[in-house]
Design an enzyme around this catalytic site. Structure first.
Site, mmCIF file in Angstrom:
data_model
loop_
_atom_site.group_PDB
_atom_site.id
_atom_site.type_symbol
_atom_site.label_atom_id
_atom_site.label_comp_id
_atom_site.label_asym_id
_atom_site.label_seq_id
_atom_site.Cartn_x
_atom_site.Cartn_y
_atom_site.Cartn_z
ATOM 1 N N CYS A 1 0.850 -1.185 0.000
ATOM 2 C CA CYS A 1 0.000 0.000 0.000
ATOM 3 C C CYS A 1 0.889 1.240 0.000
ATOM 4 O O CYS A 1 1.800 1.360 0.833
ATOM 5 C CB CYS A 1 -0.897 -0.002 1.238
ATOM 6 S SG CYS A 1 -1.901 1.498 1.422
ATOM 7 N N CYS B 1 0.390 3.230 3.597
ATOM 8 C CA CYS B 1 0.851 2.758 4.908
ATOM 9 C C CYS B 1 1.888 1.642 4.841
ATOM 10 O O CYS B 1 2.395 1.211 5.877
ATOM 11 C CB CYS B 1 -0.333 2.293 5.739
ATOM 12 S SG CYS B 1 -1.159 0.806 5.097
ATOM 13 N N CYS C 1 -7.289 -1.228 1.381
ATOM 14 C CA CYS C 1 -6.253 -1.651 2.319
ATOM 15 C C CYS C 1 -6.901 -1.821 3.684
ATOM 16 O O CYS C 1 -7.599 -0.924 4.173
ATOM 17 C CB CYS C 1 -5.142 -0.602 2.390
ATOM 18 S SG CYS C 1 -3.918 -0.910 3.698
ATOM 19 N N CYS D 1 -5.301 1.011 6.399
ATOM 20 C CA CYS D 1 -5.536 2.464 6.329
ATOM 21 C C CYS D 1 -6.761 2.837 5.511
ATOM 22 O O CYS D 1 -7.047 4.017 5.322
ATOM 23 C CB CYS D 1 -4.304 3.173 5.771
ATOM 24 S SG CYS D 1 -4.026 2.889 3.996
ATOM 25 N N CYS E 1 -8.459 -5.669 -9.803
ATOM 26 C CA CYS E 1 -8.056 -4.618 -10.745
ATOM 27 C C CYS E 1 -7.609 -3.415 -9.916
ATOM 28 O O CYS E 1 -8.434 -2.709 -9.329
ATOM 29 C CB CYS E 1 -9.238 -4.266 -11.639
ATOM 30 S SG CYS E 1 -8.857 -3.106 -12.965
#
Length: 205
Positions: free
Chosen positions: A115, A118, A164, A167, A187
């Site tokens: 991510c 984070c 995510c 976060c 995707c």
């Protein structure tokens, strides 16, 4: 600032909106679905008074096991300070980069996609495949705990949004037209990802 679409689409949906895109009526415009996460009005990060940040169970590829990590909750101002305009638009405002323009749609190195907000591990390169859509596609996340999903009813259709788990960054959408063994296609926007080469410490549970 790069022009940004507001939602990624499946292969059929992409064609459906091609006429609009050609006219440029949707580019660079945000159509938020409710209040985006991590705004100026976000609740206190510590939750209830006297309690510390909430921790969740996540898989760490480097430690080859599960670890406990604090949930990440920042204000809109704080996110803008650490993200590029495109990264902020995609991850915090649920935007979408243009197809075939992202850094990772044609990326083939071995490693972990994390991510961008984070640093949580999201996808392994081994699960990445060529979908022909112009966005990075994966058939499964590094662990179910690391990527959560919720229903997205924007654009007059029902889709599954991928976020995510740590976060709440918008990553992309999940479609049921992927390869075996899962039959799923995550995707994902390149702007939501940060790539890291393999590293193992073996300290997880």
């Amino acid at each position: 600032m790069e022009k940004v679409m507001t939602r990624e689409m499946g292969r059929g949906e992409f064609l459906r909106y091609a006429a609009f895109l050609a006219g440029g009526t949707l580019l660079g415009i945000t159509f938020p679905r409710g209040m985006a996460r991590g705004t100026e009005d976000s609740p206190a990060r510590t939750g209830m008074k006297g309690m510390g940040p909430r921790k969740i169970k996540l898989y760490s590829a480097a430690q080859e096991g599960y670890v406990m990590a604090e949930k990440v909750d920042k204000t809109e101002k704080e996110w803008k300070e650490i993200l590029s305009p495109e990264q902020f638009q995609v991850t915090r405002k649920k935007g979408t980069e243009r197809a075939f323009t992202g850094m990772y749609w044609n990326h083939h190195e071995k490693g972990i996609y994390r991510c961008v907000c984070c640093g949580t591990d999201l996808f392994r390169s081994e699960t990445k495949f060529e979908s022909g859509t112009g966005w990075p596609s994966f058939y499964e996340p590094v662990a179910a705990e690391n990527v959560r999903t919720e229903t997205d009813t924007s654009w007059f259709m029902k889709r599954t949004e991928a976020l995510c788990a740590r976060c709440d960054a918008h990553l992309g959408h999940v479609f049921q037209d992927g390869p075996k063994p899962t039959g799923l296609r995550y995707c994902i926007n390149s702007a939501a990802l940060a790539f890291a080469k393999p590293e193992k410490t073996g300290k997880g549970e």
